[in-house]
Structure formats: structure tokens, C-alpha cells
Design a protein around this motif. Structure first.
Motif, PDB file in Angstrom:
ATOM      1  N   PHE A 167       0.837  -1.209   0.000  1.00 48.21           N
ATOM      2  CA  PHE A 167       0.000   0.000   0.000  1.00 48.21           C
ATOM      3  C   PHE A 167       0.873   1.260   0.000  1.00 48.21           C
ATOM      4  O   PHE A 167       0.536   2.259  -0.622  1.00 48.21           O
ATOM      5  CB  PHE A 167      -0.941   0.008   1.209  1.00 48.21           C
ATOM      6  N   HIS A 170       1.960   1.879  -3.410  1.00 49.64           N
ATOM      7  CA  HIS A 170       0.849   2.413  -4.206  1.00 49.64           C
ATOM      8  C   HIS A 170       0.649   3.906  -3.940  1.00 49.64           C
ATOM      9  O   HIS A 170       0.350   4.672  -4.867  1.00 49.64           O
ATOM     10  CB  HIS A 170      -0.433   1.629  -3.926  1.00 49.64           C
ATOM     11  N   ARG A 174       0.579   6.839  -6.660  1.00 47.14           N
ATOM     12  CA  ARG A 174      -0.482   7.859  -6.784  1.00 47.14           C
ATOM     13  C   ARG A 174       0.096   9.260  -6.581  1.00 47.14           C
ATOM     14  O   ARG A 174      -0.299  10.207  -7.265  1.00 47.14           O
ATOM     15  CB  ARG A 174      -1.598   7.589  -5.770  1.00 47.14           C
ATOM     16  N   GLU A 177       1.564  10.409  -9.738  1.00 45.42           N
ATOM     17  CA  GLU A 177       0.563  10.870 -10.713  1.00 45.42           C
ATOM     18  C   GLU A 177       0.252  12.351 -10.492  1.00 45.42           C
ATOM     19  O   GLU A 177       0.107  13.112 -11.450  1.00 45.42           O
ATOM     20  CB  GLU A 177      -0.728  10.054 -10.584  1.00 45.42           C
ATOM     21  N   GLU A 232      -9.976   8.780  -8.101  1.00 47.06           N
ATOM     22  CA  GLU A 232      -9.259   7.809  -7.264  1.00 47.06           C
ATOM     23  C   GLU A 232      -8.410   8.521  -6.196  1.00 47.06           C
ATOM     24  O   GLU A 232      -8.290   8.058  -5.064  1.00 47.06           O
ATOM     25  CB  GLU A 232      -8.374   6.930  -8.159  1.00 47.06           C
ATOM     26  N   ARG A 235     -10.723   9.757  -3.396  1.00 46.92           N
ATOM     27  CA  ARG A 235     -11.160   8.668  -2.502  1.00 46.92           C
ATOM     28  C   ARG A 235     -10.058   8.328  -1.500  1.00 46.92           C
ATOM     29  O   ARG A 235     -10.311   8.158  -0.300  1.00 46.92           O
ATOM     30  CB  ARG A 235     -11.515   7.418  -3.313  1.00 46.92           C
ATOM     31  N   ILE A 236      -8.833   8.203  -1.988  1.00 45.20           N
ATOM     32  CA  ILE A 236      -7.716   7.916  -1.081  1.00 45.20           C
ATOM     33  C   ILE A 236      -7.542   9.073  -0.099  1.00 45.20           C
ATOM     34  O   ILE A 236      -7.392   8.863   1.107  1.00 45.20           O
ATOM     35  CB  ILE A 236      -6.401   7.697  -1.877  1.00 45.20           C
TER      36      ILE A 236
ATOM     37  N   ASN B 241      -6.737  -1.679  -2.196  1.00 45.09           N
ATOM     38  CA  ASN B 241      -6.700  -2.744  -3.197  1.00 45.09           C
ATOM     39  C   ASN B 241      -7.523  -2.381  -4.434  1.00 45.09           C
ATOM     40  O   ASN B 241      -7.108  -2.652  -5.567  1.00 45.09           O
ATOM     41  CB  ASN B 241      -7.182  -4.064  -2.590  1.00 45.09           C
ATOM     42  N   SER B 243      -7.976   0.581  -5.520  1.00 38.18           N
ATOM     43  CA  SER B 243      -7.197   1.590  -6.237  1.00 38.18           C
ATOM     44  C   SER B 243      -6.046   0.942  -7.014  1.00 38.18           C
ATOM     45  O   SER B 243      -5.752   1.334  -8.147  1.00 38.18           O
ATOM     46  CB  SER B 243      -6.685   2.634  -5.239  1.00 38.18           C
ATOM     47  N   ILE B 244      -5.399  -0.037  -6.402  1.00 37.20           N
ATOM     48  CA  ILE B 244      -4.321  -0.759  -7.111  1.00 37.20           C
ATOM     49  C   ILE B 244      -4.892  -1.475  -8.335  1.00 37.20           C
ATOM     50  O   ILE B 244      -4.350  -1.384  -9.444  1.00 37.20           O
ATOM     51  CB  ILE B 244      -3.618  -1.771  -6.165  1.00 37.20           C
ATOM     52  N   MET B 247      -5.487   0.886 -11.121  1.00 37.88           N
ATOM     53  CA  MET B 247      -4.274   1.378 -11.776  1.00 37.88           C
ATOM     54  C   MET B 247      -3.723   0.363 -12.777  1.00 37.88           C
ATOM     55  O   MET B 247      -3.161   0.731 -13.802  1.00 37.88           O
ATOM     56  CB  MET B 247      -3.214   1.731 -10.725  1.00 37.88           C
TER      57      MET B 247
END
Lengths: 250, 250
Positions: A167, A170, A174, A177, A232, A235-236, B241, B243-244, B247
């Protein structure tokens, strides 16, 4: 122990390399992907095959979780030891009348990235104490951090690792990005990321928390939400901040 | 430039220390918290006050975002330069007829943790080119990584930093809750965490992704969900997960 590694992915590659570096002979590397096998074979001077599994005393199965069961059924001999390297499979997934074990290295492996194997925690489990001892000794040649661990414990180790590694990576992806969208070099953030991790070598992560959510800074939280253009990311952003606020009763 | 730092939090502490280490004289450290001010004063040999703001050429306001505006109004002189250190405030938040600027160090600061200031990126903005140049030169004494940056860019730098640092640390804190719940020493995970970060020094984070979600391993995802007992952990687990998977189109 005459040893064969089955598999040619990231973990198999690094185990073959770790064995080689520590002068532990691997008699064969076996699998389905001849290109990857040939690469490992050439690099670490280990014979490979995609067809004829060599007779051995110890088979180390290092393939993706969903292939372990099938691959384990290829081993037809009884008087051998077979271990898998998965954090989320029981020994009983192994299908055969041989002695079963688990040999789990806790690390994130990529073929292109060198590793110091001596620091990697290895978690060992075997049906018999004799096998557990011999696998413990084998892992101890490679690493300073070897422990025995049953399946229950191994599952939680793996779960924790998903939070602390998968995570986290990840979030880096992100974050990149966002920085890419503004032509900000991701290099700007490397010292910050290094320090974020350096901190938790010495501090409880809970005490090391910084940022707008732990300060209860609603203005910045709102400002950031207005900057975000990708669903996305929003949301995170919202979920992580909610979780931070809950942890600190903000 | 005769310099005064206003504030006594983590950033003020480290800026005072960085100035001291680089033989940049700070004439006063001013604020409201006399215990913290005294600590900084003693450590870095800077006079402090909670009452009488010293006359200076340059005031560096390093207080929490929501206090910057009020604190900036304490400075009544016109012919001075005033900068704040926030990533998420415009220069215009500063309330006075003086020359305005921003002096933003991109790092996570804790008083108990030493830092190599030479690696910290500093982002500089000022109303006038002359001030921008002098702040750029000042920051360049401390750090090798100094850039100019307007507010728009600074906001995105800060947002990216929240993902790459604040949220990452929160994942460490949540991971530790899981390992603590099973009496697993968090030390087990330090080599993994170190490697997760070491990897992105050389690899695109997107290419470095490992774990069950990027493999599309639904069995492990389900297994982990069944292990999780805390609602907050489950929300993070499922959201990250998802989100992963998005992607990587899994």
C-alpha cells in the motif's frame, strides 16, 4: 541436502542468488518459463530444465500462490522435503506424501534490484522438528533474522506487510501521478520519503504523524480536495484523512 | 539581513538549527510558548522573547497555518521582508505593508530527529525579484536543492507530500496496530519498509508494485479480509486494493 528450486519469478530469482552468494549448491532450477530460467541459470550457474525435474532431497517451490498446489503435485517421491515460500498458504497446500514445510522470506523482490539478504527475516515451519531445524540452519546461512512461525502467524505477517509495503508503494505511485500532472519532478519528494521512513527506525509511527489531518486543519483538507482532479485520488485522500482523524480523535 | 524567527514548533526549531549550523545569525526567536522558545534559545544560542518583537530586516514566520495571518499582523514596520514557511498558504495571507515572501522547506520535521538540511528542497517565492534572489541565496547556504515556486505549484507540492509522507506514515501506524495485535515485533518489517523506499530511488513506483492486488490474487485478498478485525483496517484494505486494481486494470 541436494536442492532444487522450482519457479523463475522474483522470489525464485533472489533465492537462487542468495544461495549462490552463500555457496549453497542448487542442483537445478525448474519451471515453465524457459527465458527466465535460462537467465537465472546463466547468472548463478545453476542447471535448468522445463521438462525433467531432477531427483533431490529438498524442493523449494517459489511460484505464484495459485500455482503452488499444482506444482507441488509434480513431486512424486515420498522421502523428500518440500517447502513453499508463500506468506499466505499453509503447508497442507502441498500435495504429495513427502515431508512438508514453509520457507517464507519477508521482503519485496524485483529482479532488477540488488538486496542485502543478511537482513531479510525468514520464517520457517516444518511438519517435523528435524526438518524445521535443518531449514532454520539453511536460512541462517543467508540471514541473521530467522524465526520459526506457524501459518496463523505467517498470515498476519503477510497482512502487515501488505499495509507497510504494497500500500505504501501504491501511495508513491499515486503521489507521482499528482506530481507528474504538474510537471513536478518526483525527485523533490525523495528526501521527504527517506525521512518518513528514517523516522520510524527510531519513533513509533503513531507519534511521528504530521500533516493537516492530525492537526485537524480543515482549511488545508478542503484546499487539497479542491486541487484534486482524479476521482481515485480524492477517494484515497478522504479515506486516509478520516482514518488519521479517528486514530487521533480529531 | 538581521533575522528573527517567529514560532517554536517543529519547523521553527529545525530552521533555527539549520541557520545556526550554517553560521547564519538569528537575532531573536519570538513566540508564545516560553518553554519551547527557551529550549530553542538554549540549544542554538538565540535570544528569545514572548513579549517584545525585535527590530529586524527579515521575519520568518514558522507557526501553524491557521496562526500565520494573526502573527503576521504583529509586524508593524513597512520596510522589512516577511516570509512564511507554509506549503498551503499564499503570500497574501501576510497582513502588513511590508514586502512578502514564502520560504517553504519540503520535509517532515520532528524535534527529536536530526536532519541533513543540505538535502531538503526549499521553495522560494517573493513579491520582488530582489527579495526572491536574497531568499534564494539564503536557502542555498542551507540546502543544495533550492527552487523558486509560486503558490499554485507549492499547493501541489504540499498535496503530493501528504500522499508520499503523511499517508505513508499512517499506513505504518495502522500496520503496527496489526502486528501489535499478534505480538509481532514491528522490527520484522523494517527491512521490508527500507527496501520499499530504496526501490523507488531507482524504479518508477508504478513498476515496483507487488502484492496480491496487482497480481489479481482474489484468494489472498479474501483471506486477509477475514483476518482483519478492525473496521478501519478493512476500509483501508479494501480501498487501497481497489485503487491498485484500477491502476493496473485487474
Amino acid at each position: 541436502m541436494k536442492t532444487v528450486i522450482i519457479g523463475s519469478g522474483n522470489v525464485a530469482y533472489h533465492l537462487a542468488k542468495a544461495f549462490k552468494q552463500n555457496n549453497i549448491t542448487v542442483h537445478q532450477i525448474f519451471g515453465r518459463n524457459d527465458i527466465e530460467l535460462e537467465n537465472i541459470s546463466e547468472k548463478f550457474n545453476i542447471p535448468f530444465s522445463t521438462e525433467q525435474l531432477e531427483d533431490a532431497d529438498f524442493y523449494l517451490i517459489s511460484v505464484s500462490d495459485n500455482a503452488v498446489e499444482e506444482v507441488s503435485s509434480w513431486i512424486k517421491k515420498d522421502d523428500v522435503l518440500v517447502a513453499h515460500t508463500s506468506g499466505s498458504l499453509p503447508m497442507e497446500i502441498l500435495k504429495g506424501n513427502y515431508r512438508k514445510a514453509s520457507f517464507y522470506p519477508l521482503q519485496t523482490f524485483s529482479k532488477t534490484k540488488n538486496l542485502d539478504y543478511s537482513k531479510i527475516p525468514f520464517f520457517i515451519e516444518a511438519e517435523s522438528q528435524v526438518d524445521e531445524k535443518s531449514l532454520f540452519e539453511l536460512a541462517s546461512i543467508i540471514s541473521e533474522n530467522v524465526e520459526t512461525s506457524d501459518y496463523e502467524r505467517r498470515k498476519y505477517i503477510h497482512l502487515t506487510a501488505v499495509f507497510a509495503c504494497n500500500f505504501v508503494n501504491h501511495l508513491f505511485a499515486r503521489a507521482k501521478e499528482i506530481s507528474d500532472s504538474q510537471d513536478l519532478p518526483f525527485q523533490y519528494f525523495i528526501p521527504l520519503i527517506d525521512e518518513t521512513v528514517e523516522k520510524i527506525h527510531h519513533m513509533e509511527p503513531k507519534l511521528a504523524q504530521t500533516g493537516p489531518a492530525v492537526r485537524g486543519d480543515e482549511r488545508v483538507l478542503k484546499l487539497h480536495e479542491d486541487l484534486i482532479t482524479k476521482e481515485e485520488h480524492l477517494r484515497i485522500y478522504q479515506m486516509m484523512n478520516e482514518s488519521i482523524k479517528k486514530m487521533y480523535d480529531k
